[in-house]
Enzyme design. Structure first.
Site, mmCIF file in Angstrom:
data_model
loop_
_atom_site.group_PDB
_atom_site.id
_atom_site.type_symbol
_atom_site.label_atom_id
_atom_site.label_comp_id
_atom_site.label_asym_id
_atom_site.label_seq_id
_atom_site.Cartn_x
_atom_site.Cartn_y
_atom_site.Cartn_z
ATOM 1 N N CYS A 172 44.653 43.486 44.529
ATOM 2 C CA CYS A 172 43.320 42.285 44.091
ATOM 3 C C CYS A 172 42.472 43.649 43.711
ATOM 4 O O CYS A 172 41.528 44.421 43.756
ATOM 5 C CB CYS A 172 42.344 41.678 45.207
ATOM 6 S SG CYS A 172 41.181 41.498 44.711
ATOM 7 N N THR A 173 42.071 42.891 42.267
ATOM 8 C CA THR A 173 41.072 43.991 41.412
ATOM 9 C C THR A 173 39.918 44.061 42.171
ATOM 10 O O THR A 173 38.691 44.927 41.776
ATOM 11 C CB THR A 173 40.845 43.296 39.956
ATOM 12 O OG1 THR A 173 39.853 42.223 40.217
ATOM 13 C CG2 THR A 173 42.185 43.226 39.343
ATOM 14 N N HIS A 174 39.149 42.947 43.197
ATOM 15 C CA HIS A 174 37.705 43.008 44.071
ATOM 16 C C HIS A 174 37.959 44.413 45.100
ATOM 17 O O HIS A 174 36.916 45.319 45.542
ATOM 18 C CB HIS A 174 37.575 41.823 44.374
ATOM 19 C CG HIS A 174 37.086 41.589 44.104
ATOM 20 N ND1 HIS A 174 37.465 40.085 43.115
ATOM 21 C CD2 HIS A 174 35.633 40.609 43.974
ATOM 22 C CE1 HIS A 174 36.181 39.108 42.667
ATOM 23 N NE2 HIS A 174 35.323 39.784 42.934
ATOM 24 N N GLY A 218 41.421 32.809 45.155
ATOM 25 C CA GLY A 218 42.976 33.198 45.930
ATOM 26 C C GLY A 218 42.892 31.878 47.165
ATOM 27 O O GLY A 218 44.226 31.978 46.933
ATOM 28 N N ASP A 245 37.907 37.934 35.640
ATOM 29 C CA ASP A 245 38.352 37.242 36.761
ATOM 30 C C ASP A 245 37.014 36.978 38.132
ATOM 31 O O ASP A 245 36.159 36.148 37.019
ATOM 32 C CB ASP A 245 37.790 39.063 37.222
ATOM 33 C CG ASP A 245 38.212 39.126 38.171
ATOM 34 O OD1 ASP A 245 39.302 38.718 39.267
ATOM 35 O OD2 ASP A 245 37.623 40.061 39.327
ATOM 36 N N SER A 246 37.258 36.878 39.225
ATOM 37 C CA SER A 246 36.675 35.582 39.269
ATOM 38 C C SER A 246 35.282 36.204 40.059
ATOM 39 O O SER A 246 35.035 36.054 41.208
ATOM 40 C CB SER A 246 37.702 34.747 40.992
ATOM 41 O OG SER A 246 37.429 36.217 41.208
ATOM 42 N N CYS A 251 42.769 40.144 37.281
ATOM 43 C CA CYS A 251 42.649 39.086 38.555
ATOM 44 C C CYS A 251 44.171 39.333 38.853
ATOM 45 O O CYS A 251 45.361 38.743 38.519
ATOM 46 C CB CYS A 251 42.037 38.050 38.526
ATOM 47 S SG CYS A 251 42.445 37.247 39.749
ATOM 48 N N ASN A 252 43.909 40.067 39.577
ATOM 49 C CA ASN A 252 45.477 39.606 40.654
ATOM 50 C C ASN A 252 46.244 37.994 40.328
ATOM 51 O O ASN A 252 47.296 37.677 40.386
ATOM 52 C CB ASN A 252 46.189 40.553 41.894
ATOM 53 C CG ASN A 252 46.435 42.374 41.615
ATOM 54 O OD1 ASN A 252 47.086 42.357 40.988
ATOM 55 N ND2 ASN A 252 44.907 42.651 41.394
ATOM 56 N N THR A 253 45.466 37.527 41.124
ATOM 57 C CA THR A 253 45.400 36.071 41.730
ATOM 58 C C THR A 253 46.278 35.341 40.563
ATOM 59 O O THR A 253 46.888 34.897 40.602
ATOM 60 C CB THR A 253 44.433 35.439 42.486
ATOM 61 O OG1 THR A 253 44.015 36.687 43.645
ATOM 62 C CG2 THR A 253 45.081 34.219 42.796
HETATM 63 N N1 DGL Z 1 39.940 39.733 41.673
HETATM 64 C C1 DGL Z 1 41.579 38.662 41.880
HETATM 65 C C2 DGL Z 1 42.630 39.172 42.124
HETATM 66 O O1 DGL Z 1 42.616 40.013 41.642
HETATM 67 C C3 DGL Z 1 40.554 37.369 42.948
HETATM 68 C C4 DGL Z 1 39.320 37.386 43.937
HETATM 69 C C5 DGL Z 1 39.557 36.241 44.652
HETATM 70 O O2 DGL Z 1 39.201 35.172 44.026
HETATM 71 O O3 DGL Z 1 39.774 35.701 45.467
HETATM 72 O O4 DGL Z 1 43.142 38.889 43.048
#
Ligand code: DGL
Length: 241
Positions: free
Chosen positions: A174-176, A39, A6-7, A69-71
């Protein structure tokens, strides 16, 4: 060995669910915090970044990759699947879960700009009954969570989400975002929260079985591209909590 990336630290919310069900495998968790946020990046840049990560994970012995990571999932999964022979598992916002459980309830879906602008997201959104769904892009929120800026997070949520008070369902795309569930509840009250981690675990189990990937000894290696010690501390702390 299974590679998860992930990011930054957000994907740990997915990794934690994976560990609950599959503790005996060996893992590399790759936190690409130097490139956070994903993102706001365009497709070309994100493909280059994620391609390098997958290459690294495959060269390190990973037999399956999880894009936590969804993005990156929405934008890069097809490209990565075409260019690598290892199975690549992606995450998506839990729209189907809401559809199955409470399709008529008012729903708020939060995600990054990259996810919301993607074709994959549009396809998913159009597939289910979304007449009660509000979409809210949360540019800057994953960055605040990554930097652990608690006060700014509270302020951000208050400004952006107070108008949605009263929704029944909250989809964290978003996984965050699952790292700040309490903060969401402070603003939105007692909402039902949905995210895609469970779907990832189910798919990972299936893929591991089909490909006969053997368990290891439960080793976990953490890599963070910004090389800050605080990242590693936070990673182990989230896994413990
Ligand atoms: N955690 C990420 C997601 O699920 C990306 C967050 C990001 O880096 O913008 O989309």
């Amino acid at each position: 060995m299974i590679g998860v990336f992930d990011s930054g630290i957000g994907g740990v919310t997915v990794f934690k669910e994976i560990l609950k069900e599959m503790p005996n495998y060996d893992y590399i968790y790759y936190s690409d915090s130097i490139n956070n946020p994903y993102g706001d990046k365009d497709k070309e840049e994100l493909i280059k970044i994620t391609e390098d990560i997958v290459k690294y994970l495959v060269n390190s012995g990973c037999k399956v990759i999880v894009i936590a990571c969804n993005t990156a999932s929405a934008i890069c999964k097809e490209y990565l699947r075409e260019h690598f022979s290892v199975p690549i598992i992606a995450i998506e916002p839990a729209i189907k879960q809401v559809y199955d459980k409470n399709a008529e309830g008012k729903t708020l879906l939060l995600a990054t700009k990259g996810t919301m602008d993607s074709e994959k997201f549009r396809e998913l959104y159009n597939k289910y009954n979304n007449k009660m769904t509000y979409l809210q892009e949360c540019g800057g929120l994953a960055d605040l969570i990554e930097a652990d800026k608690k006060l700014e997070i509270k302020q951000y949520l208050k400004e952006k989400l107070e108008k949605y008070k009263g929704v029944e369902n909250l989809v964290l795309g978003c996984t965050h975002y699952p790292l700040i569930i309490e903060e969401f509840k402070e603003v939105l009250g007692d909402v039902n929260i949905y995210h895609g981690a469970k779907g990832v675990v189910k798919e990972l189990k299936r893929v591991v079985e089909v490909n006969k990937i053997k368990p290891g000894s439960g080793k976990i290696k953490f890599i963070d591209t910004s090389k800050k010690e605080a990242k590693a501390n936070r990673f182990w702390q989230i896994l413990k909590d």
